[in-house]
Every structure is written in structure tokens, then in C-alpha cells.
Scaffold this motif. Structure first.
Motif, PDB file in Angstrom:
ATOM      1  N   LYS A  82      43.159  48.626  42.991  1.00 53.20           N
ATOM      2  CA  LYS A  82      43.268  47.094  43.543  1.00 53.20           C
ATOM      3  C   LYS A  82      42.119  46.481  43.203  1.00 53.20           C
ATOM      4  O   LYS A  82      41.875  45.211  42.974  1.00 53.20           O
ATOM      5  N   GLU A  85      41.740  45.324  39.758  1.00 53.66           N
ATOM      6  CA  GLU A  85      42.566  44.182  39.377  1.00 53.66           C
ATOM      7  C   GLU A  85      41.929  42.880  39.915  1.00 53.66           C
ATOM      8  O   GLU A  85      41.922  41.763  39.358  1.00 53.66           O
ATOM      9  N   LEU A  86      41.478  42.929  41.253  1.00 51.34           N
ATOM     10  CA  LEU A  86      40.899  41.756  41.650  1.00 51.34           C
ATOM     11  C   LEU A  86      39.504  41.403  40.974  1.00 51.34           C
ATOM     12  O   LEU A  86      39.291  40.152  40.902  1.00 51.34           O
ATOM     13  N   LEU A  89      39.342  38.567  38.557  1.00 52.61           N
ATOM     14  CA  LEU A  89      39.274  37.076  38.899  1.00 52.61           C
ATOM     15  C   LEU A  89      37.994  36.570  38.692  1.00 52.61           C
ATOM     16  O   LEU A  89      37.090  37.219  39.145  1.00 52.61           O
ATOM     17  N   LYS A 134      45.097  32.561  43.361  1.00 51.88           N
ATOM     18  CA  LYS A 134      44.825  33.474  42.397  1.00 51.88           C
ATOM     19  C   LYS A 134      44.666  34.880  43.035  1.00 51.88           C
ATOM     20  O   LYS A 134      45.310  35.740  42.650  1.00 51.88           O
ATOM     21  N   LYS A 137      47.973  36.098  44.429  1.00 54.05           N
ATOM     22  CA  LYS A 137      48.755  36.224  43.498  1.00 54.05           C
ATOM     23  C   LYS A 137      48.688  37.953  43.025  1.00 54.05           C
ATOM     24  O   LYS A 137      49.390  38.668  42.692  1.00 54.05           O
ATOM     25  N   THR A 138      47.134  38.212  42.838  1.00 52.19           N
ATOM     26  CA  THR A 138      46.929  39.331  42.276  1.00 52.19           C
ATOM     27  C   THR A 138      46.767  40.460  43.388  1.00 52.19           C
ATOM     28  O   THR A 138      47.322  41.600  43.377  1.00 52.19           O
ATOM     29  N   SER A 141      50.601  41.888  43.597  1.00 57.40           N
ATOM     30  CA  SER A 141      51.156  42.479  42.289  1.00 57.40           C
ATOM     31  C   SER A 141      50.062  43.486  41.980  1.00 57.40           C
ATOM     32  O   SER A 141      49.362  43.741  42.517  1.00 57.40           O
ATOM     33  N   GLY A 142      50.768  44.155  40.694  1.00 58.88           N
ATOM     34  CA  GLY A 142      49.924  45.205  40.176  1.00 58.88           C
ATOM     35  C   GLY A 142      49.912  46.386  41.220  1.00 58.88           C
ATOM     36  O   GLY A 142      51.066  46.760  41.593  1.00 58.88           O
TER      37      GLY A 142
END
Length: 235
Positions: A82, A85-86, A89, A134, A137-138, A141-142
Motif C-alpha cells: 500500500k 501504491e500511495l 501519487l 486521489k 481512491k488509492t 483500491s489495489g
């Protein structure tokens, strides 16, 4: 008797350090401080978190969970994914921190300026809303951390009374929480805190320093449900 007690305490400290070193070197993505929960429970976990954050307001599920090493590895790998993923951004500054059980956690701020507020205000700017949308959303998800705890901490500069700053800092945290909820983050997962001016990150003696201190910090930590799930997988 005092000398004997001193030797006993020294032995315990060495055992804790050795346990931490062995566990932390075992595999990537596991417990920070290596199995602190499994070895000694809440005391060391809370100390690790306090030293890591350099503040007394600890984050994460209630201390004393005695999380096993394998479960900690499972949680740590989720947090690693995670965090990656973050970090994609552009607006997000993502850092690895430690919760009060010694488990991996994530701290998120936004852009070079972070989420900053005008003096005495708690309303979000347009750029802050865009960044938070944003982020939400992240976050949802993922890699699945939908059951993670989200702690939002509001801060102020040192102008105004303690009572005013406590209220204002909580309003700032709540503004961020409300916006995240409006963008799909589960309200039940969110905790807000108002920490007033107690934990500055810059010099309150300057206008720029006070601006930096009027902020919100977001933490993603393993919830008790997440810990229970990891423990079940570890069996």
C-alpha cells in the motif's frame, strides 16, 4: 539485592535486543523492531512507536496485542504494497512509521506544503481536496487494507489559547475525515485527534514556521481485525 536486580534487568534488555535483531533480519515486510509484540507485548511496542514518532500520541490498535512474528510479516507486506501504491501519487509524501505494537504503519502528508490551513481556519483548500480525493481512491483500491485504521491528527501553531487550539486542531482533523468519507473511505475506520500546538514541526517564532505547523497528518495502521486476520493466516 540491588546489584542482583540490575543484572536481571540488563539480561532482559539484551534478550529483547537480540530477539528484535533476529526477527527484523528474518524477512522483508515484517515487524519493525522485530517481533516486539510477540516477545514482550505492549511495553516495548509502545516505546518503539513513541521513539519513532517523537511524540506521545501513539497510533494503532490498543497495545498489548502480542502480535506473532509471522502475523507481523503478513501485515508488514500489506503495508509495504500500500505504501508503494500511495507513493505513486505526486501529491503524497509517504513515510514508513511504527505503531504502538511495533508493526509497520504508514504516514501520509500531501505535497511540499502538506495540508495547511490559514490562521484560525479549518476549511480545506481546493488543492487539498484534490489531493485527498486521489488519496481516498488509492486507499480504497489495489492492495486491500480496507480494514486498516485511519488516524487523522490535526495541529495548530502556538497562537491563541490552548482551549482554542485544541478545538481548532480537532476541527481540522475532522474536515479531512469528512472529505475522505465523502470519497469512499469507511467512516468506522477513522479516528480523529486534535493535538493543538503540542507537536510543532517548525519554529513557531516565524511566519513560515507557524504555517508549517498548521497541518494535518494521516496514519494508516493495522486494526484489531487486521491483526486477527493475520494471526489466523499464520496458523
Amino acid at each position: 539485592m540491588k546489584l542482583k536486580n540490575l543484572f536481571v534487568m540488563a539480561g532482559l534488555c539484551v534478550a529483547i535486543v537480540l530477539t528484535g535483531c533476529n526477527a527484523s533480519s528474518a524477512t522483508k515486510g515484517g515487524l519493525i523492531g522485530g517481533g516486539a509484540g510477540a516477545a514482550v507485548g505492549a511495553g516495548v511496542g509502545a516505546l518503539v512507536a513513541k521513539n519513532n514518532r517523537k511524540k506521545g500520541a501513539l497510533i494503532g490498535a490498543a497495545a498489548g496485542a502480542a502480535v506473532g512474528t509471522t502475523a507481523g510479516i503478513i501485515i508488514g507486506k500489506k503495508m509495504d504494497k500500500k505504501k508503494k501504491e500511495l507513493a505513486a501519487l505526486e501529491e503524497a509524501k509517504v513515510q514508513e512509521v511504527t505503531d504502538q505494537n511495533g508493526l509497520k504503519a504508514i504516514q501520509v502528508t500531501f505535497g511540499e506544503e502538506g495540508i495547511k490551513f490559514a490562521t484560525g481556519k479549518s476549511n480545506l483548500s481546493a488543492s487539498a481536496k484534490e489531493a485527498l480525493a486521489k488519496f481516498a481512491k488509492t486507499l480504497t483500491s489495489g492492495e486491500d487494507v480496507s480494514d486498516a485504521d485511519i488516524t487523522i491528527e490535526g495541529h495548530t501553531d502556538n497562537t491563541g489559547s490552548t482551549a482554542i487550539n485544541e478545538k481548532l486542531s480537532l476541527q481540522r482533523a475532522q474536515a479531512v475525515a469528512d472529505y475522505l468519507v465523502s470519497n469512499g473511505v469507511a467512516k468506522a475506520n477513522i479516528t480523529t485527534r486534535g493535538l493543538a500546538s503540542e507537536y510543532p514541526v517548525a519554529d513557531n517564532g516565524t511566519a513560515e514556521g507557524r504555517k508549517q505547523n498548521r497541518r494535518v497528518e494521516v496514519y494508516i495502521t493495522a486494526s484489531q481485525e487486521m491483526i486477527n486476520s493475520a494471526e489466523a493466516q499464520a496458523k
